[in-house]
Design a protein around this motif. Sequence first.
Motif, PDB file in Angstrom:
ATOM      1  N   GLY A 148     -81.914  17.074  75.255  1.00 48.83           N
ATOM      2  CA  GLY A 148     -82.105  15.917  75.684  1.00 48.83           C
ATOM      3  C   GLY A 148     -80.950  15.048  76.342  1.00 48.83           C
ATOM      4  O   GLY A 148     -80.920  14.255  76.762  1.00 48.83           O
ATOM      5  N   LEU A 149     -79.651  15.788  76.229  1.00 53.65           N
ATOM      6  CA  LEU A 149     -78.554  15.312  76.796  1.00 53.65           C
ATOM      7  C   LEU A 149     -78.522  15.836  78.354  1.00 53.65           C
ATOM      8  O   LEU A 149     -78.455  16.697  78.784  1.00 53.65           O
ATOM      9  CB  LEU A 149     -77.324  15.695  76.313  1.00 53.65           C
ATOM     10  N   LEU A 150     -78.886  14.805  79.257  1.00 57.62           N
ATOM     11  CA  LEU A 150     -79.333  15.047  80.554  1.00 57.62           C
ATOM     12  C   LEU A 150     -78.062  14.358  81.569  1.00 57.62           C
ATOM     13  O   LEU A 150     -77.528  13.157  81.194  1.00 57.62           O
ATOM     14  CB  LEU A 150     -80.399  14.819  81.479  1.00 57.62           C
ATOM     15  N   HIS A 151     -77.597  15.162  82.381  1.00 58.27           N
ATOM     16  CA  HIS A 151     -76.610  14.530  83.347  1.00 58.27           C
ATOM     17  C   HIS A 151     -77.048  14.850  84.766  1.00 58.27           C
ATOM     18  O   HIS A 151     -77.689  15.738  85.318  1.00 58.27           O
ATOM     19  CB  HIS A 151     -75.171  15.280  83.399  1.00 58.27           C
ATOM     20  N   PHE A 152     -77.118  13.570  85.646  1.00 57.86           N
ATOM     21  CA  PHE A 152     -77.656  13.477  86.937  1.00 57.86           C
ATOM     22  C   PHE A 152     -76.496  13.604  87.770  1.00 57.86           C
ATOM     23  O   PHE A 152     -75.552  12.494  87.673  1.00 57.86           O
ATOM     24  CB  PHE A 152     -78.416  12.359  87.189  1.00 57.86           C
ATOM     25  N   ILE A 153     -75.941  14.369  88.507  1.00 55.72           N
ATOM     26  CA  ILE A 153     -74.803  14.509  89.418  1.00 55.72           C
ATOM     27  C   ILE A 153     -75.134  14.416  90.831  1.00 55.72           C
ATOM     28  O   ILE A 153     -76.091  15.140  91.435  1.00 55.72           O
ATOM     29  CB  ILE A 153     -74.189  16.076  89.297  1.00 55.72           C
ATOM     30  N   GLN A 154     -74.429  13.604  91.562  1.00 60.23           N
ATOM     31  CA  GLN A 154     -74.544  13.132  92.934  1.00 60.23           C
ATOM     32  C   GLN A 154     -73.022  13.280  93.628  1.00 60.23           C
ATOM     33  O   GLN A 154     -72.156  12.695  93.023  1.00 60.23           O
ATOM     34  CB  GLN A 154     -75.290  11.691  93.048  1.00 60.23           C
ATOM     35  N   ILE A 155     -73.147  13.626  94.992  1.00 59.94           N
ATOM     36  CA  ILE A 155     -71.887  13.707  95.831  1.00 59.94           C
ATOM     37  C   ILE A 155     -72.318  12.718  96.680  1.00 59.94           C
ATOM     38  O   ILE A 155     -73.185  12.652  97.367  1.00 59.94           O
ATOM     39  CB  ILE A 155     -71.530  15.214  96.206  1.00 59.94           C
ATOM     40  N   VAL A 156     -71.512  11.825  97.072  1.00 60.86           N
ATOM     41  CA  VAL A 156     -71.382  10.960  98.111  1.00 60.86           C
ATOM     42  C   VAL A 156     -70.231  10.639  98.780  1.00 60.86           C
ATOM     43  O   VAL A 156     -69.110  10.944  98.308  1.00 60.86           O
ATOM     44  CB  VAL A 156     -71.905   9.247  97.565  1.00 60.86           C
ATOM     45  N   GLN A 166     -60.623  16.358 106.868  1.00 64.92           N
ATOM     46  CA  GLN A 166     -61.431  16.629 105.701  1.00 64.92           C
ATOM     47  C   GLN A 166     -62.159  15.452 105.313  1.00 64.92           C
ATOM     48  O   GLN A 166     -61.850  14.102 105.725  1.00 64.92           O
ATOM     49  CB  GLN A 166     -60.129  16.487 104.408  1.00 64.92           C
ATOM     50  N   LYS A 167     -63.297  15.329 104.820  1.00 64.69           N
ATOM     51  CA  LYS A 167     -64.147  14.367 104.446  1.00 64.69           C
ATOM     52  C   LYS A 167     -63.938  13.820 103.055  1.00 64.69           C
ATOM     53  O   LYS A 167     -64.001  14.636 102.041  1.00 64.69           O
ATOM     54  CB  LYS A 167     -65.728  14.634 104.682  1.00 64.69           C
ATOM     55  N   GLY A 168     -63.844  12.416 102.888  1.00 59.47           N
ATOM     56  CA  GLY A 168     -63.558  11.999 101.338  1.00 59.47           C
ATOM     57  C   GLY A 168     -65.041  11.910 100.856  1.00 59.47           C
ATOM     58  O   GLY A 168     -66.067  11.534 101.142  1.00 59.47           O
ATOM     59  N   LEU A 169     -65.058  12.539  99.606  1.00 62.44           N
ATOM     60  CA  LEU A 169     -66.290  12.667  98.743  1.00 62.44           C
ATOM     61  C   LEU A 169     -65.869  12.038  97.409  1.00 62.44           C
ATOM     62  O   LEU A 169     -64.787  12.119  96.682  1.00 62.44           O
ATOM     63  CB  LEU A 169     -66.784  13.991  98.691  1.00 62.44           C
ATOM     64  N   ILE A 170     -66.894  11.645  96.572  1.00 63.20           N
ATOM     65  CA  ILE A 170     -67.072  11.312  95.074  1.00 63.20           C
ATOM     66  C   ILE A 170     -68.105  11.882  94.553  1.00 63.20           C
ATOM     67  O   ILE A 170     -69.355  11.926  94.964  1.00 63.20           O
ATOM     68  CB  ILE A 170     -66.879   9.665  95.250  1.00 63.20           C
ATOM     69  N   LEU A 171     -67.696  12.453  93.379  1.00 64.29           N
ATOM     70  CA  LEU A 171     -68.550  13.044  92.514  1.00 64.29           C
ATOM     71  C   LEU A 171     -69.017  11.693  91.472  1.00 64.29           C
ATOM     72  O   LEU A 171     -68.247  11.415  90.739  1.00 64.29           O
ATOM     73  CB  LEU A 171     -68.104  14.176  91.872  1.00 64.29           C
ATOM     74  N   GLN A 172     -70.385  11.729  91.486  1.00 70.01           N
ATOM     75  CA  GLN A 172     -70.698  10.704  90.248  1.00 70.01           C
ATOM     76  C   GLN A 172     -71.803  11.426  89.327  1.00 70.01           C
ATOM     77  O   GLN A 172     -72.359  12.278  89.577  1.00 70.01           O
ATOM     78  CB  GLN A 172     -71.601   9.435  91.269  1.00 70.01           C
ATOM     79  N   ASP A 173     -71.586  10.804  88.162  1.00 74.72           N
ATOM     80  CA  ASP A 173     -72.163  11.447  87.012  1.00 74.72           C
ATOM     81  C   ASP A 173     -73.060  10.316  86.321  1.00 74.72           C
ATOM     82  O   ASP A 173     -72.151   9.508  85.638  1.00 74.72           O
ATOM     83  CB  ASP A 173     -71.260  12.399  86.233  1.00 74.72           C
ATOM     84  N   TRP A 174     -74.307  10.467  85.894  1.00 72.39           N
ATOM     85  CA  TRP A 174     -74.948   9.504  85.335  1.00 72.39           C
ATOM     86  C   TRP A 174     -75.422  10.441  83.902  1.00 72.39           C
ATOM     87  O   TRP A 174     -76.004  11.510  84.095  1.00 72.39           O
ATOM     88  CB  TRP A 174     -76.097   9.122  85.973  1.00 72.39           C
ATOM     89  N   THR A 175     -75.412   9.747  82.865  1.00 68.70           N
ATOM     90  CA  THR A 175     -75.900  10.494  81.631  1.00 68.70           C
ATOM     91  C   THR A 175     -77.359   9.771  81.302  1.00 68.70           C
ATOM     92  O   THR A 175     -77.305   8.493  81.138  1.00 68.70           O
ATOM     93  CB  THR A 175     -75.025  10.425  80.545  1.00 68.70           C
TER      94      THR A 175
END
Length: 178
Positions: A148-156, A166-175
């Motif tokens: 039940g521990l879920l992580h939703f990962i998104q790169i923006v 080079q393109k600037g990216l951010i890794l976002q993590d929602w629990t």
Amino acid sequence: RGVYVVQSVDNGKNWTTPVLAFDAIAAGWERIEQPRLSLGGDGVLHLVFIRNTVRMGQSVGLYYARSLDGGATWSEAQIVSEGEIQWVDIVSYGNSTVHLVWQEYDGLVFANISQVSQDNGVTWGKLNNVTGVNEGPTPVSIGSNGNGLLHFIQIVGNPSLDASNQKGLILQDWTWNG
């Protein structure tokens, strides 16, 4: 066209005859994309897939079906969303919790949406917007520890972080916290 399920009980040495979980030809569908399967703790199989077309402007959507007998028979596919789906995944954990996540385009913005069932996909809770909306599709993924521990990962993208070639990216993590 359709979704077929095969199984192996000997680590892939032998496989069962394919079982048709959803018949796209009989349903009159042009295409099925991104089928995802999850096995619940109680043996229920959960299947999601995207309906798509060859031509733009045709019916699309996200569908769900389940099997209570190890994949031998499947429920009728039920529509989850009639939107233009970019990505989908499904995770099941515990004895009856099923978590469905997808990215959907509504004609203006892209949203990352979540929906949970606490009764093996019989009923579903309210829609939750995981990340807010984006102007374009973004790479996303879901990870689970099986309990039940879920992580939703998104790169923006972040133009303020762009550098030469080079393109600037951010890794976002929602629990998921329930």
